[in-house]
Design a protein around this motif. Structure first.
Motif, PDB file in Angstrom:
ATOM      1  N   LEU A  50      47.040  11.268 -25.614  1.00 36.34           N
ATOM      2  CA  LEU A  50      48.240  10.969 -24.885  1.00 36.34           C
ATOM      3  C   LEU A  50      49.489  11.789 -25.113  1.00 36.34           C
ATOM      4  N   THR A  51      50.055  11.927 -23.963  1.00 36.02           N
ATOM      5  CA  THR A  51      51.541  12.427 -24.146  1.00 36.02           C
ATOM      6  C   THR A  51      52.481  11.066 -23.633  1.00 36.02           C
ATOM      7  N   VAL A  52      53.138  10.838 -24.492  1.00 37.71           N
ATOM      8  CA  VAL A  52      54.060   9.666 -23.767  1.00 37.71           C
ATOM      9  C   VAL A  52      55.560  10.499 -23.748  1.00 37.71           C
ATOM     10  N   SER A  53      55.692  10.404 -22.288  1.00 36.43           N
ATOM     11  CA  SER A  53      56.745  11.271 -22.008  1.00 36.43           C
ATOM     12  C   SER A  53      58.052  10.606 -21.697  1.00 36.43           C
ATOM     13  N   SER A  78      54.177   7.232 -19.019  1.00 40.16           N
ATOM     14  CA  SER A  78      55.611   7.282 -18.629  1.00 40.16           C
ATOM     15  C   SER A  78      55.958   5.671 -19.041  1.00 40.16           C
ATOM     16  N   ASP A  79      56.918   5.655 -20.044  1.00 44.06           N
ATOM     17  CA  ASP A  79      57.380   4.193 -20.309  1.00 44.06           C
ATOM     18  C   ASP A  79      58.660   4.265 -20.757  1.00 44.06           C
ATOM     19  N   GLU A  80      59.119   2.788 -20.835  1.00 41.75           N
ATOM     20  CA  GLU A  80      60.575   2.776 -21.302  1.00 41.75           C
ATOM     21  C   GLU A  80      60.637   2.583 -22.716  1.00 41.75           C
ATOM     22  N   GLY A  81      59.524   2.427 -23.365  1.00 42.18           N
ATOM     23  CA  GLY A  81      59.691   2.206 -24.779  1.00 42.18           C
ATOM     24  C   GLY A  81      59.484   0.703 -25.185  1.00 42.18           C
ATOM     25  N   HIS A  82      59.975   0.250 -26.510  1.00 40.66           N
ATOM     26  CA  HIS A  82      59.448  -0.922 -27.021  1.00 40.66           C
ATOM     27  C   HIS A  82      60.714  -1.863 -27.033  1.00 40.66           C
ATOM     28  N   VAL A 108      53.898   2.873 -17.168  1.00 42.83           N
ATOM     29  CA  VAL A 108      53.909   1.736 -17.836  1.00 42.83           C
ATOM     30  C   VAL A 108      55.041   0.779 -16.988  1.00 42.83           C
ATOM     31  N   THR A 109      54.443  -0.536 -16.672  1.00 45.51           N
ATOM     32  CA  THR A 109      55.463  -1.318 -15.995  1.00 45.51           C
ATOM     33  C   THR A 109      55.891  -2.495 -16.800  1.00 45.51           C
ATOM     34  N   GLU A 110      55.302  -2.827 -17.872  1.00 45.16           N
ATOM     35  CA  GLU A 110      55.539  -3.858 -18.847  1.00 45.16           C
ATOM     36  C   GLU A 110      54.783  -3.843 -19.960  1.00 45.16           C
ATOM     37  N   PRO A 111      55.575  -4.270 -21.210  1.00 44.38           N
ATOM     38  CA  PRO A 111      54.795  -4.418 -22.553  1.00 44.38           C
ATOM     39  C   PRO A 111      54.291  -5.922 -22.104  1.00 44.38           C
ATOM     40  N   VAL A 112      53.182  -5.967 -23.180  1.00 47.71           N
ATOM     41  CA  VAL A 112      52.702  -7.646 -23.568  1.00 47.71           C
ATOM     42  C   VAL A 112      53.063  -7.560 -24.838  1.00 47.71           C
ATOM     43  N   VAL A 113      54.111  -8.573 -25.218  1.00 46.24           N
ATOM     44  CA  VAL A 113      54.607  -8.915 -26.455  1.00 46.24           C
ATOM     45  C   VAL A 113      54.193 -10.130 -27.211  1.00 46.24           C
ATOM     46  N   ALA A 114      53.422 -10.060 -28.121  1.00 49.71           N
ATOM     47  CA  ALA A 114      53.080 -11.275 -28.910  1.00 49.71           C
ATOM     48  C   ALA A 114      54.223 -12.198 -29.274  1.00 49.71           C
ATOM     49  N   SER A 115      53.885 -13.553 -29.006  1.00 51.29           N
ATOM     50  CA  SER A 115      54.933 -14.428 -29.609  1.00 51.29           C
ATOM     51  C   SER A 115      54.665 -14.774 -31.145  1.00 51.29           C
TER      52      SER A 115
END
Length: 319
Positions: free
Chosen positions: A148-151, A172-176, A250-257
């Motif tokens: 992948l290229t994460v642009s 294409s993503d916003e990061g973490h 990428v529209t959203e991350p799934v973040v573990a609680s």
């Protein structure tokens, strides 16, 4: 989800001969052509167990590749994590104290009450990174998946990824939520500036094929930025372009609680679910569902599972 144990197919090279560098920063080299052109940087070992990029950067140094135009920086970032690599516990050398690729916020870097191995290294590299026009950050992935290229979220990153032409998939993503990556630091993350950074995931951390991907991306990046001519590229590095490229937003991350997160299948990345509302996992007792049709999973992994960690990102395939 059962975590597969992947074989270590490639040897981790001895990088201690490169410790001195030539910039005043250990393990960092800059070469200036004396001819106008961009300052291009190829960085490896943002994470200590991601060896394919280190092999590629070492090969560029060993081959004596020098810019004909502009400046070229070649660097090994989280060398302390790399030197801690244990083949019996290969995932533990991702970092020493904290993820090097989550500390690139000026407020964090400027706050000297905060300290870690990674922060010290980022602070040492920061003055040089501030001068870079184009950055290629070489990574690899926990799970075996297509490169992948994460642009990044900006159009300039997507455009450069398309100009690079490889790999096939552009994310294409916003990061973490945990913190900013080097790819998004400073002028790289400013849409009004031409400075651009790409992050390439070459494949699973220790597979042979990832080295070829890293070398190809290095070669094409240097040609794209105009620092070298085709004859300067080591033999065999350039590989054919894929027939086309796909951009996934990428529209959203799934973040573990917490640590009680599990997937509904043996996902490794780029799985696509036709229907909205499909259960892809559970965060404790709470089901995690796809928010829209044709949802794509981006880099699912539970190997670094803890509260606040992104375990997968959800994306839409753009036309």
């Amino acid at each position: 989800m059962t975590m597969e144990t992947y074989p270590i197919e490639i040897e981790f090279p001895d990088l201690t001969p490169y410790a001195e560098g030539n910039t005043g920063i250990p393990y960092v080299y800059t070469y200036d052509s004396g001819v106008p052109g961009p300052h291009t940087m190829i960085n490896a070992l943002t994470h200590g167990n991601e060896v394919s990029g280190a092999i590629a950067v070492k090969a560029l140094l060993d081959a004596g590749v020098r810019p004909r135009r502009g400046r070229l920086t070649l660097s090994f970032a989280n060398i302390d994590a790399y030197l801690s690599f244990d083949p019996e516990r290969p995932d533990t050398s991702r970092f020493v104290d904290q993820d090097f690729n989550r500390v690139w916020m000026p407020a964090t870097l400027d706050d000297m009450t905060l300290d870690s191995s990674e922060l010290r290294r980022a602070r040492a590299m920061r003055p040089l990174v501030d001068k870079v026009d184009f950055l290629l950050d070489l990574h690899s992935m926990h799970e075996r998946s297509a490169p992948l290229t994460v642009s990044g979220p900006l159009q300039k990153g997507i455009a450069m990824a398309k100009q690079l032409g490889v790999p096939e998939h552009i994310i294409s993503d916003e990061g973490h939520p945990e913190g900013r990556r080097m790819r998004d630091y400073g002028q790289f993350g400013d849409p009004s500036k031409p400075h651009t950074a790409l992050l390439v995931e070459s494949g699973q951390h220790w597979e042979v094929a990832g080295v070829e991907v890293a070398r190809n991306c290095c070669a094409r990046f240097l040609l794209l930025c105009g620092n070298v001519d085709a004859g300067d590229i080591p033999a065999g590095w350039l590989k054919p372009h894929p027939p086309s490229q796909k951009v996934i937003r990428v529209t959203e991350p799934v973040v573990a609680s917490g640590t009680d997160f599990r997937f509904a299948g043996e996902y490794t990345g780029l799985e696509t679910f036709a229907d909205a509302g499909t259960v892809i996992g559970w965060d404790g007792d709470t089901p995690v569902r796809t928010p829209y049709p044709n949802c794509v999973l981006v880099m699912p992994s539970l190997r670094q599972l803890r509260a606040g960690v992104t375990v997968v990102r959800l994306g839409q395939l753009l036309d």
